[in-house]
Design an enzyme around this catalytic site. Structure first.
Site, PDB file in Angstrom:
ATOM      1  N   HIS A  48      24.088  24.159  54.085  1.00  0.00           N
ATOM      2  CA  HIS A  48      23.196  25.231  54.540  1.00  0.00           C
ATOM      3  C   HIS A  48      21.809  24.653  54.737  1.00  0.00           C
ATOM      4  CE1 HIS A  48      26.336  28.041  53.761  1.00  0.00           C
ATOM      5  NE2 HIS A  48      26.511  27.467  52.585  1.00  0.00           N
ATOM      6  N   ASN A  79      28.882  24.203  58.291  1.00  0.00           N
ATOM      7  CA  ASN A  79      27.925  25.245  57.945  1.00  0.00           C
ATOM      8  C   ASN A  79      28.508  26.534  58.523  1.00  0.00           C
ATOM      9  OD1 ASN A  79      25.897  27.096  57.692  1.00  0.00           O
ATOM     10  ND2 ASN A  79      24.261  25.739  58.425  1.00  0.00           N
ATOM     11  N   PRO A  81      28.392  30.953  63.195  1.00  0.00           N
ATOM     12  CA  PRO A  81      27.651  31.917  63.992  1.00  0.00           C
ATOM     13  C   PRO A  81      26.126  31.822  63.848  1.00  0.00           C
ATOM     14  CG  PRO A  81      28.745  32.989  62.140  1.00  0.00           C
ATOM     15  CD  PRO A  81      29.304  31.597  62.244  1.00  0.00           C
ATOM     16  N   ASN A  82      25.484  32.016  64.975  1.00  0.00           N
ATOM     17  CA  ASN A  82      24.012  32.067  65.092  1.00  0.00           C
ATOM     18  C   ASN A  82      23.334  30.715  64.944  1.00  0.00           C
ATOM     19  OD1 ASN A  82      23.908  34.958  65.449  1.00  0.00           O
ATOM     20  ND2 ASN A  82      24.472  35.092  63.291  1.00  0.00           N
ATOM     21  N   ALA A  90      26.819  32.943  58.251  1.00  0.00           N
ATOM     22  CA  ALA A  90      27.049  34.116  57.391  1.00  0.00           C
ATOM     23  C   ALA A  90      28.510  34.253  56.962  1.00  0.00           C
ATOM     24  CB  ALA A  90      26.585  35.376  58.106  1.00  0.00           C
ATOM     25  N   GLU A 120      30.147  21.553  52.447  1.00  0.00           N
ATOM     26  CA  GLU A 120      29.497  22.796  52.899  1.00  0.00           C
ATOM     27  C   GLU A 120      27.983  22.526  52.971  1.00  0.00           C
ATOM     28  OE1 GLU A 120      29.851  25.803  49.893  1.00  0.00           O
ATOM     29  OE2 GLU A 120      28.702  27.293  51.030  1.00  0.00           O
ATOM     30  N   ARG A 155      23.336  36.109  49.702  1.00  0.00           N
ATOM     31  CA  ARG A 155      23.527  34.752  50.229  1.00  0.00           C
ATOM     32  C   ARG A 155      23.910  33.756  49.136  1.00  0.00           C
ATOM     33  NH1 ARG A 155      21.570  34.810  55.668  1.00  0.00           N
ATOM     34  NH2 ARG A 155      19.923  36.339  55.862  1.00  0.00           N
ATOM     35  N   SER A 169      19.003  26.371  54.896  1.00  0.00           N
ATOM     36  CA  SER A 169      18.022  27.058  54.045  1.00  0.00           C
ATOM     37  C   SER A 169      18.463  27.027  52.584  1.00  0.00           C
ATOM     38  CB  SER A 169      17.870  28.511  54.506  1.00  0.00           C
ATOM     39  OG  SER A 169      19.072  29.220  54.257  1.00  0.00           O
ATOM     40  N   ARG A 199      15.368  30.537  66.112  1.00  0.00           N
ATOM     41  CA  ARG A 199      15.723  31.574  65.136  1.00  0.00           C
ATOM     42  C   ARG A 199      14.949  31.334  63.833  1.00  0.00           C
ATOM     43  NH1 ARG A 199      21.396  31.265  61.764  1.00  0.00           N
ATOM     44  NH2 ARG A 199      21.145  33.195  60.595  1.00  0.00           N
ATOM     45  N   ARG A 215      17.182  33.263  48.384  1.00  0.00           N
ATOM     46  CA  ARG A 215      16.909  34.263  49.430  1.00  0.00           C
ATOM     47  C   ARG A 215      17.528  35.585  48.956  1.00  0.00           C
ATOM     48  NH1 ARG A 215      18.724  31.894  55.089  1.00  0.00           N
ATOM     49  NH2 ARG A 215      17.668  33.813  55.786  1.00  0.00           N
ATOM     50  N   TYR A 236      14.621  28.114  59.207  1.00  0.00           N
ATOM     51  CA  TYR A 236      15.592  27.118  59.681  1.00  0.00           C
ATOM     52  C   TYR A 236      14.948  25.922  60.382  1.00  0.00           C
ATOM     53  CZ  TYR A 236      18.840  30.850  58.551  1.00  0.00           C
ATOM     54  OH  TYR A 236      19.545  31.819  57.878  1.00  0.00           O
TER      55      TYR A 236
HETATM   56  C1  DQA Z   1      22.879  29.420  56.663  1.00  0.00           C
HETATM   57  C2  DQA Z   1      22.613  30.467  55.592  1.00  0.00           C
HETATM   58  C3  DQA Z   1      23.419  31.719  55.839  1.00  0.00           C
HETATM   59  O1  DQA Z   1      23.165  32.674  54.828  1.00  0.00           O
HETATM   60  C4  DQA Z   1      23.038  32.307  57.171  1.00  0.00           C
HETATM   61  O2  DQA Z   1      23.828  33.450  57.436  1.00  0.00           O
HETATM   62  C5  DQA Z   1      23.111  31.328  58.287  1.00  0.00           C
HETATM   63  C6  DQA Z   1      22.658  29.963  58.052  1.00  0.00           C
HETATM   64  C7  DQA Z   1      21.969  28.178  56.501  1.00  0.00           C
HETATM   65  O3  DQA Z   1      22.246  27.180  57.170  1.00  0.00           O
HETATM   66  O4  DQA Z   1      20.999  28.207  55.750  1.00  0.00           O
HETATM   67  O5  DQA Z   1      23.455  31.676  59.404  1.00  0.00           O
HETATM   68  O6  DQA Z   1      24.201  28.973  56.530  1.00  0.00           O
END
Ligand code: DQA
Length: 386
Positions: free
Chosen positions: A98, A72, A9-10, A75, A96, A109, A100, A17, A105, A22
């Protein structure tokens, strides 16, 4: 080899964003880059993004006929046991990723419910983390390895690869760089490990505590020494030649390799190959390498604790007493070649046997990248040390 890259998501919004977190690469650009990175690693890459948990789970189930997954989960990482179970159920090697630095953070997270079922977690490297994940999966497939725990902490692990030739095998201990920070990990040396193993080296690619997860001066070096000493425990079973152990370190890993040779260990070290190393900590501090990396590692400036900096700096502890191979690219924009040039000169003056190569037109990463011509030069010199 077929890989699926799944974004949760997102992540469809990256590019716009929170670009300060990111970056500015869009999802479309990232997916195209993943196909290119896959091509370079001999992998066919498919991509998928969804904002819905169930769709991600369905896509994971459909991946059964693939060879690996890069995910990835956004959240969902922090609470989706359903995604965790899906990864576990399909039984494919899964990385896995990420973008960021999730360990630096908001506290929530830091929790990942999927890490446990993934072969590794890459975070805080921007979108480059996807490239590293693809390379890691390709390296796992290219040469089998055994991940061995050498100490009590979660980072006290290493990957052992054994050549097909008859033993006893010379041993290359690989010590990765990344300015001693926890966003860097041993996967950075996977391609080098595979290539060295192919050439007849047993490779022990080690992890250790880093800044951001319990590491720093002393703790990190203590782990490295422990990892080297642990070779004794599995030498016999894997036909390792403990009289031919070469430490190979890149960047800050070059610093750790030199320090390990100075500190001595349970096993004799026959040589150190330091690739773009930090041999002079004070000079690195003054050049502000890695944006305050030396200070973060040492937790003190040289002014605050001169003794600490003397103890931690290879150039202050010469001669090292084992043959040294130092290679540095002239175009290195992370660690200036000057650091190695002066270190190599001083080591030779103090009586060390030193081979020093400053490579024209070469940057920092090329020294550990088997797809680059500079690697041939590096590996030829390393082969002379066996
Ligand atoms: C993320 C880190 C997550 O905490 C966040 O909710 C994301 C992106 C990252 O790629 O750094 O949506 O997975």
């Amino acid at each position: 080899m077929r890989l699926i890259i799944i974004n949760g998501p997102n992540l469809n919004l990256i590019g716009t964003r929170s670009p300060e977190i990111y970056g500015t690469t869009t999802l479309e650009e990232l997916e195209a880059a993943c196909r290119d990175w896959g091509y370079e690693s001999g992998c066919e890459v498919e991509t998928f993004q969804s904002n819905h948990e169930g769709d991600i789970i369905d896509r994971l189930h459909a991946a059964r006929d693939q060879d690996g997954v890069v995910i990835n989960p956004g959240a969902f990482t922090h609470y989706s046991y359903a995604i965790r179970d899906a990864i576990d159920a399909i039984g494919l090697p899964t990385v896995e990723v990420h973008i960021s630095n999730v360990r630096d953070r908001e506290p929530w997270r830091r929790t990942s419910v999927v890490s446990e079922v993934c072969v590794t977690t890459i975070f805080g490297r921007g979108v480059g983390g996807y490239r590293d994940a693809i390379r890691h999966l390709a390296a796992r497939a290219a040469w089998p390895m055994e991940t061995i725990t050498y100490g009590p902490h979660t980072d006290n692990v290493g990957d052992l690869r054994i050549p097909r030739s008859e033993g006893p095998h010379p041993v290359a201990v690989l010590i990765h760089g990344g300015f001693w920070r926890n966003t860097a990990a041993r996967d950075l040396l996977d391609p080098a490990a595979v290539d060295l193993t192919r050439r007849g080296w047993a490779t022990w690619n080690i992890e250790f505590a880093r800044v951001g997860s319990g590491g720093g001066f002393r703790a990190t070096s203590a782990d490295v020494s422990l990892a080297i000493g642990a070779l004794v425990d599995f030498a016999e079973g894997h036909h390792l030649d403990l009289d031919r152990i070469v430490l190979i370190g890149h960047g800050s890993g070059g610093h750790l390799a030199l320090q390990a040779a100075i500190g001595r260990s349970e096993v004799p070290i026959s040589a150190v190959a330091a690739l773009a190393p930090i041999g002079d900590l004070k000079a690195a501090h003054e050049a502000d390498v890695g944006g305050g990396a030396v200070e973060a590692f040492m937790r003190r400036t040289p002014e605050q604790s001169p003794e600490r900096h003397v103890a931690a700096s290879p150039i202050m502890n010469l001669p090292i007493g084992v043959p040294l191979l130092i290679v540095h690219g002239e175009e290195d924009d992370r660690i200036p070649a000057e650091n190695s040039r002066s270190f190599a000169g001083r080591a030779a003056d103090e009586g060390d046997s030193v081979v020093y190569h400053q490579l024209e037109g070469i940057g920092h990463e090329a020294l550990i990248d088997p797809t680059m011509p500079a690697w041939e030069k590096v590996v030829d010199e390393i082969d002379r040390l066996r």
